[in-house]
Each structure stands twice: as structure tokens, then as C-alpha cells.
Design an enzyme around this catalytic site. Structure first.
Site, short mmCIF file in Angstrom:
data_model
loop_
_atom_site.label_atom_id
_atom_site.label_comp_id
_atom_site.label_asym_id
_atom_site.label_seq_id
_atom_site.Cartn_x
_atom_site.Cartn_y
_atom_site.Cartn_z
N LYS A 128 0.72 -1.06 -0.05
CA LYS A 128 -0.08 -0.04 0.00
C LYS A 128 0.73 1.23 0.12
O LYS A 128 1.76 1.27 0.84
CB LYS A 128 -1.04 0.06 1.27
CG LYS A 128 -2.10 1.20 1.16
CD LYS A 128 -2.90 1.28 2.33
CE LYS A 128 -2.51 1.97 3.65
NZ LYS A 128 -2.02 3.39 3.22
N THR A 129 0.64 2.25 -0.88
CA THR A 129 1.62 3.24 -1.03
C THR A 129 0.61 4.54 -0.97
O THR A 129 -0.51 4.65 -0.99
CB THR A 129 2.37 3.04 -2.56
OG1 THR A 129 1.15 3.20 -3.42
CG2 THR A 129 3.00 2.11 -2.68
N HIS A 130 1.46 5.54 -0.74
CA HIS A 130 0.98 7.18 -0.81
C HIS A 130 2.03 7.73 -1.97
O HIS A 130 3.09 8.08 -1.34
CB HIS A 130 1.02 7.64 0.52
CG HIS A 130 -0.05 7.20 1.46
ND1 HIS A 130 -1.53 7.43 1.09
CD2 HIS A 130 -0.05 6.96 2.72
CE1 HIS A 130 -2.41 7.18 2.25
NE2 HIS A 130 -1.36 6.50 3.29
N TYR A 183 -5.64 1.94 17.40
CA TYR A 183 -5.29 0.82 16.96
C TYR A 183 -6.10 -0.23 17.58
O TYR A 183 -6.45 -0.26 18.92
CB TYR A 183 -3.72 0.44 17.35
CG TYR A 183 -2.80 1.22 16.39
CD1 TYR A 183 -2.87 0.97 15.01
CD2 TYR A 183 -1.73 1.98 16.92
CE1 TYR A 183 -1.84 1.65 14.25
CE2 TYR A 183 -1.00 2.71 16.18
CZ TYR A 183 -1.00 2.56 14.81
OH TYR A 183 -0.02 2.92 13.98
N ASP A 193 -3.07 4.03 -1.94
CA ASP A 193 -4.10 4.71 -1.10
C ASP A 193 -4.40 6.06 -1.40
O ASP A 193 -4.28 6.79 -0.41
CB ASP A 193 -3.77 4.46 0.45
CG ASP A 193 -4.72 4.70 1.60
OD1 ASP A 193 -5.88 4.90 1.14
OD2 ASP A 193 -4.33 4.65 2.69
N ARG A 194 -4.89 6.22 -2.53
CA ARG A 194 -5.18 7.80 -2.86
C ARG A 194 -6.30 8.47 -2.43
O ARG A 194 -6.24 9.71 -2.29
CB ARG A 194 -5.20 7.63 -4.51
CG ARG A 194 -5.54 8.90 -5.20
CD ARG A 194 -4.59 10.04 -5.07
NE ARG A 194 -4.75 11.36 -5.79
CZ ARG A 194 -5.62 12.03 -5.43
NH1 ARG A 194 -6.47 12.21 -4.47
NH2 ARG A 194 -5.78 12.99 -6.26
N LYS A 195 -7.17 7.79 -1.94
CA LYS A 195 -8.61 8.28 -1.39
C LYS A 195 -8.95 9.51 -2.06
O LYS A 195 -9.14 10.67 -1.88
CB LYS A 195 -8.09 8.79 0.17
CG LYS A 195 -7.86 7.99 1.02
CD LYS A 195 -7.57 8.61 2.60
CE LYS A 195 -7.16 7.53 3.68
NZ LYS A 195 -5.78 7.10 3.46
N PHE A 196 -9.55 9.19 -3.46
CA PHE A 196 -9.84 9.86 -4.30
C PHE A 196 -11.20 10.55 -3.76
O PHE A 196 -11.86 9.98 -3.05
CB PHE A 196 -10.36 9.37 -5.60
CG PHE A 196 -9.13 8.89 -6.58
CD1 PHE A 196 -8.43 9.76 -7.45
CD2 PHE A 196 -8.85 7.51 -6.69
CE1 PHE A 196 -7.34 9.56 -8.11
CE2 PHE A 196 -7.71 7.18 -7.34
CZ PHE A 196 -6.89 8.02 -8.23
P1 5BU Z 1 -0.12 2.66 10.45
O1 5BU Z 1 1.38 3.29 10.61
O2 5BU Z 1 -0.11 1.14 10.58
O3 5BU Z 1 -0.95 3.54 11.46
O4 5BU Z 1 -0.62 3.12 9.26
C1 5BU Z 1 -1.87 3.08 8.77
C2 5BU Z 1 -1.84 3.26 7.23
O5 5BU Z 1 -3.28 3.02 6.88
C3 5BU Z 1 -1.64 4.63 6.65
O6 5BU Z 1 -0.74 4.59 5.66
C4 5BU Z 1 -2.85 5.35 6.39
O7 5BU Z 1 -2.73 6.40 5.46
C5 5BU Z 1 -3.77 4.28 6.50
N1 5BU Z 1 -5.15 4.53 6.75
C6 5BU Z 1 -5.35 4.56 8.25
O8 5BU Z 1 -4.60 4.71 8.95
N2 5BU Z 1 -6.64 4.87 8.58
C7 5BU Z 1 -7.69 4.84 7.54
O9 5BU Z 1 -8.96 5.21 7.97
C8 5BU Z 1 -7.44 4.83 6.27
C9 5BU Z 1 -6.30 4.54 5.89
BR1 5BU Z 1 -8.88 4.97 5.10
#
Ligand code: 5BU
Length: 264
Positions: free
Chosen positions: A60-62, A220, A91-94
């Protein structure tokens, strides 16, 4: 084990080819882990893929957080992930209107040419999904959309009515492979699964084996609990890339998520 046995009803009810691709890879690797490679350097992402790729199913990338982005460097990330048999998930969230979203699938990052999956908000209505699909169509590729039905961040605005409408949009579209569900709450995930049924995937960020809270409002939950509650993939970022031994850490998440799937 064969994927059909491990996934049961999900295997027979999910229609999108990428859901089967994911389930196949997950079964082969015995892992439901999607790696959130939130590193701004291509070198760091490449090292991460090298060390954990065998125990994660998708990258999964940004792409817009990569410093000094260029197509040549990015193609190394794409090739490396493919060589490790990982799906590519941007994970572009268009969130824009359909025709602009279609254009945004191209442009500098040319997401349509390498991503198998992308995330999208549903805030602008159902046409955004068709816009994304039209982007893939332009390059003759097939991809899948994960709609944000819930989020993991504290105090987000995605209330139950919004979740319900998002599922309505998703159910009506063959391009929607599934939904993002809030991994920090087993009860949110259970409720989401009961509304979604068996025909779409739920992927969950906001999971950690060690922390209950992240920085800047991230929450979490336990990854095994998320899977038991009905999630099909756990999205893990800092729990892996910030750990002292990312490879060992990825294996822990793989074992926790796979064990929970078999239990489910
Ligand atoms: P983490 O480091 O495990 O907290 O990263 C979570 C990833 O999931 C991070 O890349 C967020 O952009 C992505 N994410 C998120 O945390 N929560 C959401 O509701 C969504 C995406 Br949609």
C-alpha cells in the site's frame, strides 16, 4: 491449503477477480497483511519490500509522499513488488467528481498504469467509481476500488448513515472490490460485515500488536480481533516499518492474521 478452503464463503461470493487474486496470494503466503509503506524515499521502500515481501500480500503506497518522485525510480518499486508477488495498492483516497478523478488516475503518478487497487471516498457520489474505472479502461487494465466505509482516525465524520450509503454505492458497482473498515474497533467491523454480507472484502487499517494509540489521532486494535470480526486484510504500517526487525515483525502480523482467518 487451497484458497477456497481457507476463505470459504468469501471465496465463492466475492465476484471481483482481484479479490480472488488477493485471497490466492494470502493463502500462499499464509498472511492477510497489507504493508503500508509510508516511507518518503524509494530506497527505503525498496529495502522494505526486500525484507518483508514474502510475508505481505500487497504494497500500500501514498505515491504523493515520495520525495523527488520520478517514473523511473517508481518503476523499480513496482517491479520489486511484482517480483515478490504483491498486489499494488495506492491509498489515494480520491474524492472529486467522476471526470476529474478519471484524469487524476493519469497525470504525474499515472496510478492507472501500475495500481491494482485504489481507495476512494464516497462523499462525491457513485460516479467517482466510474471515473476511476474509466481511468483503468484507458490503459486497458483491470483494477478494483476500496471505498472508505469507515476510518480508523479519532473523531472522523463517517457516521453510520454515511457507512450505509457507502455500502449502497459499493453494492451497485462491479468495480468496487470492497471497503475500508475501522481496524481499531471489532464492534465497528462486526457491524460493517453484517451490512456488507459475503460479497465484498473488508480491509482494515488501524491495527497493531503492540500499541493502542498512534500519533495524531490514529487508533489501533488487535489484528487477529479485526479478522475474527470479519476483516479480510490487515493494513500495517509503523508496526512493521518502525520496528527494529521489520522482517520478524511482518511474520508476527502474518501469523496473527492467518491464524485468525483459519479460526474464523
Ligand atoms: P499505521 O502506521 O499502521 O498507523 O499506518 C496506517 C496506514 O493506513 C496509513 O498509510 C494510513 O494512510 C492508512 N489509513 C489509516 O490509517 N486509517 C484509515 O482510516 C485509512 C487509511 Br482509510
Amino acid at each position: 491449503m487451497i484458497a477456497e478452503d481457507a476463505w470459504g464463503k468469501r471465496w465463492s461470493n466475492c465476484a471481483h477477480p482481484l479479490s480472488h487474486e488477493f485471497m490466492r496470494v494470502a493463502t500462499e503466503k499464509e498472511s492477510l497483511v497489507v504493508l503500508a509503506a509510508d516511507e518518503p524515499s524509494v530506497g527505503d521502500i525498496l529495502r522494505l519490500i526486500e525484507s518483508v515481501g514474502d510475508s505481505v500480500c500487497a504494497l500500500k503506497t501514498h505515491v504523493d509522499m515520495v520525495q523527488g518522485f520520478n517514473t523511473e525510480d517508481w518503476s523499480m518499486v513496482v517491479d520489486s513488488a511484482r517480483s515478490k508477488n504483491m498486489l499494488l495498492f495506492e491509498d489515494r483516497k480520491f474524492a472529486d467528481i467522476g471526470k476529474v478523478t478519471k484524469t487524476q488516475m493519469g497525470g504525474l503518478y499515472d496510478i492507472r498504469s501500475w495500481a491494482d487497487l485504489v481507495t476512494s471516498h464516497s462523499i462525491s457520489g457513485p460516479d467517482i467509481v466510474d471515473g476511476i474505472a474509466a481511468g483503468w479502461e484507458d490503459v486497458e487494465r483491470i483494477g478494483g476500488v476500496l471505498l472508505l466505509a469507515q476510518m480508523s482516525s479519532s473523531n472522523n465524520l463517517l457516521d453510520e448513515g454515511y457507512t450505509d450509503e457507502t455500502i449502497r454505492i459499493g453494492s451497485a458497482s462491479p468495480h468496487v472490490v470492497g471497503y475500508i473498515g475501522n481496524g481499531s474497533s471489532a464492534s465497528d467491523l462486526k457491524s460493517l460485515r453484517s451490512k456488507v454480507g459475503e460479497g465484498k472484502m473488508i480491509w482494515s487499517p488501524g491495527v497493531s500488536l503492540d500499541a493502542s494509540e498512534g500519533s495524531l489521532g490514529q487508533r489501533y486494535g488487535n489484528p487477529a480481533d479485526a479478522v475474527l470480526a470479519g476483516s479480510d486484510a490487515v493494513i500495517v504500517g509503523s508496526g512493521i516499518y518502525r520496528s527494529e526487525d521489520p522482517s520478524a515483525s511482518a511474520k508476527r502480523y502474518a501469523a496473527a492474521s492467518w491464524g485468525a482467518l483459519l479460526e474464523r
